[in-house]
Write a protein that holds these residues in place. Structure first.
Motif, PDB file in Angstrom:
ATOM      1  N   ALA A  49       0.742  -1.428   0.164  1.00 30.84           N
ATOM      2  CA  ALA A  49       0.067  -0.025  -0.086  1.00 30.84           C
ATOM      3  C   ALA A  49       0.997   1.348   0.039  1.00 30.84           C
ATOM      4  N   LEU A  50       2.008   1.060   0.873  1.00 27.79           N
ATOM      5  CA  LEU A  50       2.781   2.387   0.872  1.00 27.79           C
ATOM      6  C   LEU A  50       3.399   2.529  -0.568  1.00 27.79           C
ATOM      7  N   GLY A  51       3.971   1.621  -1.354  1.00 23.24           N
ATOM      8  CA  GLY A  51       4.253   1.823  -2.611  1.00 23.24           C
ATOM      9  C   GLY A  51       3.306   2.156  -3.599  1.00 23.24           C
ATOM     10  N   VAL A  52       2.252   1.832  -3.429  1.00 28.09           N
ATOM     11  CA  VAL A  52       1.289   2.191  -4.244  1.00 28.09           C
ATOM     12  C   VAL A  52       0.875   3.769  -4.006  1.00 28.09           C
ATOM     13  N   ILE A  53       0.748   4.314  -3.072  1.00 25.87           N
ATOM     14  CA  ILE A  53       0.677   5.629  -2.551  1.00 25.87           C
ATOM     15  C   ILE A  53       1.902   6.535  -2.969  1.00 25.87           C
ATOM     16  N   VAL A  54       3.038   6.037  -2.928  1.00 28.09           N
ATOM     17  CA  VAL A  54       4.196   6.771  -3.446  1.00 28.09           C
ATOM     18  C   VAL A  54       4.175   6.917  -4.881  1.00 28.09           C
ATOM     19  N   GLY A  91      -5.823  -2.058  -8.260  1.00 31.69           N
ATOM     20  CA  GLY A  91      -6.318  -1.556  -7.008  1.00 31.69           C
ATOM     21  C   GLY A  91      -7.427  -2.060  -6.393  1.00 31.69           C
ATOM     22  N   ILE A  92      -8.441  -2.169  -7.135  1.00 29.15           N
ATOM     23  CA  ILE A  92      -9.943  -2.890  -6.957  1.00 29.15           C
ATOM     24  C   ILE A  92      -9.511  -4.222  -6.577  1.00 29.15           C
ATOM     25  N   LEU A  93      -8.439  -4.904  -7.287  1.00 31.85           N
ATOM     26  CA  LEU A  93      -8.257  -6.375  -6.919  1.00 31.85           C
ATOM     27  C   LEU A  93      -7.713  -6.501  -5.410  1.00 31.85           C
ATOM     28  N   SER A  94      -6.950  -5.711  -5.241  1.00 32.57           N
ATOM     29  CA  SER A  94      -6.321  -5.757  -3.819  1.00 32.57           C
ATOM     30  C   SER A  94      -7.193  -5.464  -2.470  1.00 32.57           C
ATOM     31  N   ILE A  95      -8.458  -4.898  -2.961  1.00 32.42           N
ATOM     32  CA  ILE A  95      -9.161  -4.641  -1.659  1.00 32.42           C
ATOM     33  C   ILE A  95      -9.432  -5.901  -0.993  1.00 32.42           C
ATOM     34  N   TYR A  96      -9.918  -6.932  -1.635  1.00 33.11           N
ATOM     35  CA  TYR A  96     -10.633  -8.101  -0.849  1.00 33.11           C
ATOM     36  C   TYR A  96      -9.310  -8.599   0.065  1.00 33.11           C
ATOM     37  N   ILE A 119      -8.702 -15.215  -3.257  1.00 34.35           N
ATOM     38  CA  ILE A 119      -7.792 -14.461  -2.908  1.00 34.35           C
ATOM     39  C   ILE A 119      -6.370 -14.666  -3.617  1.00 34.35           C
ATOM     40  N   PHE A 120      -6.075 -16.185  -3.938  1.00 30.03           N
ATOM     41  CA  PHE A 120      -5.070 -16.511  -4.754  1.00 30.03           C
ATOM     42  C   PHE A 120      -5.282 -15.894  -6.301  1.00 30.03           C
ATOM     43  N   TRP A 121      -6.401 -16.112  -6.704  1.00 28.41           N
ATOM     44  CA  TRP A 121      -6.735 -15.450  -8.029  1.00 28.41           C
ATOM     45  C   TRP A 121      -6.620 -14.035  -8.265  1.00 28.41           C
ATOM     46  N   MET A 122      -6.958 -13.330  -7.321  1.00 28.92           N
ATOM     47  CA  MET A 122      -6.946 -12.054  -7.085  1.00 28.92           C
ATOM     48  C   MET A 122      -5.324 -11.510  -7.185  1.00 28.92           C
ATOM     49  N   MET A 125      -3.947 -12.195 -10.592  1.00 25.34           N
ATOM     50  CA  MET A 125      -4.701 -11.394 -11.552  1.00 25.34           C
ATOM     51  C   MET A 125      -3.659  -9.952 -11.501  1.00 25.34           C
ATOM     52  N   GLU A 126      -3.556  -9.585 -10.097  1.00 25.04           N
ATOM     53  CA  GLU A 126      -2.816  -8.353  -9.999  1.00 25.04           C
ATOM     54  C   GLU A 126      -1.399  -8.289 -10.576  1.00 25.04           C
TER      55      GLU A 126
END
Length: 148
Positions: A49-54, A91-96, A119-122, A125-126
């Motif tokens: 999440a920190l990497g995504v924000i940066v 980002g959407i896939l990472s929520i669950y 979760i494995f598939w998400m 896919m990410e």
């Protein structure tokens, strides 16, 4: 060192952070996992999440801040918009998975929890979508998709 070079460097480092965190999550996931391992996954997910924000902050600065190429170079490029769309989908896939890790990290550290197959598939896919983005970046660097 110019501000643009520093921003691009931080942009790349954040990409490596995201990839490293996602690969780590994928390698640590098992069908059944202890709460202590879920706690580790939650920490890795926090780094992700920190990497995504940066990445988002620096990317927006590079896009809209007048560094390097003009804003229109990116704004009018359909490949750039495809990159952004993939980033949003990731980002959407990472929520669950994130919610699952946070909800299940507390409690008896030795208790085993069943990890939903979704979760494995998400996460997979990410990773798949994440590895498409550099191809699009390379195309953009060559001017493909540019209207000017």
């Amino acid at each position: 060192m110019s501000t643009e070079i520093l921003l691009r460097y931080v942009h790349f480092i954040s990409i490596f952070t995201i990839v490293g965190a996602l690969v780590s999550e994928h390698l640590l996931l098992k069908e059944t996992i202890s709460r202590s391992d879920i706690g580790r996954l939650a920490k890795i997910d926090g780094i992700y999440a920190l990497g995504v924000i940066v990445l988002l902050a620096v990317g927006m600065t590079l896009w809209l801040g007048g560094f390097g190429k003009p804003t229109e170079f990116y704004s009018k490029n359909p490949i750039f918009h495809t990159k952004l769309t993939l980033f949003v989908i990731i980002g959407i896939l990472s929520i669950y998975p994130t919610v699952f890790f946070i909800k299940n990290k507390n409690g008896d550290p030795e208790e085993n929890i069943q990890v939903p197959k979704a979760i494995f598939w998400m996460v997979r896919m990410e990773l798949l979508l994440l590895f498409v983005i550099p191809i699009l970046a390379g195309l953009m660097a060559k001017g493909i998709g540019s209207t000017g």
